[in-house]
Design an enzyme around this catalytic site. Structure first.
Site: not given
Ligand code: HPA
Length: 265
Positions: A79-80, A23, A204-205, A107, A228, A77, A240, A55
């Site tokens: 989740y997709e 990301s 998530m990856s 990320a 973050n 991903h 996001h 992406h």
């Molecule tokens: N959680 C899950 N996936 C992420 C996060 C998060 O805080 N930040 C970027 N990808």
């Protein structure tokens, strides 16, 4: 997976290094690679198509420091809604093309209280909290049935990159990445639980790709951009936009780090 017929010049390009850009990190392909060609995932028979904003969904291939690399600008991903086999099909394809070293980026949210947004974290290890494994139902006779995962992320490459970062005065964290499915971000209670489990960051990856790469005997190095503070550590709701804004802010540092990593391969 049947290896699809790929158009020239990619079919005979013979890349040695694979890159997965996460990301907000896709810019690397345009900024740092001497591009020989691009191939959109949509043009590859049997390939899934990426659906997330930010992406691009294509392979970009070329050279960096004289090394032949193939780069995923955009990944798939869980989740997709893709299967684990679909998510990891590019790894099998890159391996079939000749890739033996894989660099994975993502990320992630920082769980370790010392981490601040904009930090980079080298993955020392991971926790697979996806509730499944990409090797379930594996078709093919590559590798061993029960692959060892005691050193997923190559120790020599990590030592080399740590030394580079120290010499350059770049802050490089090293920690444990936990993969959750998403797409909802975590609750504060989940983040506290993950901290207890030993996670330093959550995303998530990465984990499915890394497991398949190890199964195929590739060397793997993975880098998180801590975009973050994870939920509950941060007092503000996660978006996001925050993730992509942080990734954008640290672009040059990230590009230097990844370039240094590739030079070690
Ligand atoms: N959680 C899950 N996936 C992420 C996060 C998060 O805080 N930040 C970027 N990808």
């Amino acid at each position: 997976m049947n290896i699809p017929n790929l158009p020239e010049p990619l079919a005979s390009f013979n890349p040695e290094i694979g890159l997965i850009l996460g990301s907000g990190l896709g810019f690397f392909a345009d900024d740092r690679i001497e591009v020989a060609g691009r191939l959109s995932y949509g043009e590859i028979e049997g390939f899934p198509v990426s659906t997330v904003e930010g992406h691009a969904g294509q392979f970009v291939y070329g050279t960096i420091g004289g090394k032949r690399v193939i780069c995923m600008q955009g990944r798939f991903h869980f989740y997709e809604g893709y299967s684990m086999a679909e998510i990891t099909s590019p790894i099998r394809l890159m391996h079939a093309l000749g890739v033996r070293t894989l660099f994975v980026t993502n990320a992630a949210g920082g769980i370790n209280p010392d981490y601040v947004p904009g930090d980079f974290m080298l993955l020392r290890d991971h926790i697979n909290a996806l509730g499944t494994n990409p090797l379930i139902g594996w078709e093919g006779d590559e590798g061993v049935r029960f692959p060892d995962m005691s050193e997923v992320y190559d120790g020599q490459l990590r030592t080399g990159l740590r030394a580079w970062a120290e010499a350059q005065g770049v802050v490089l964290r090293e920690g444990v990445y936990l993969a959750a499915t998403g797409p909802s971000y975590e609750t504060p209670a989940e983040v506290r639980a993950f901290a207890t489990l030993g996670a330093d960051a959550v995303g998530m990856s990465t984990v499915p790709e890394a497991i398949v790469a190890r199964k195929l005997g590739m060397r793997v190095l993975a880098l998180s951009c801590i975009t973050n503070a994870a939920a509950g550590i941060s007092k503000t709701p996660l978006t996001h936009e925050e993730v992509t804004e942080t990734a954008d802010r640290v672009r040059p540092q990230f590009a230097d780090l990844l370039t240094a990593a590739i030079a070690l391969a």
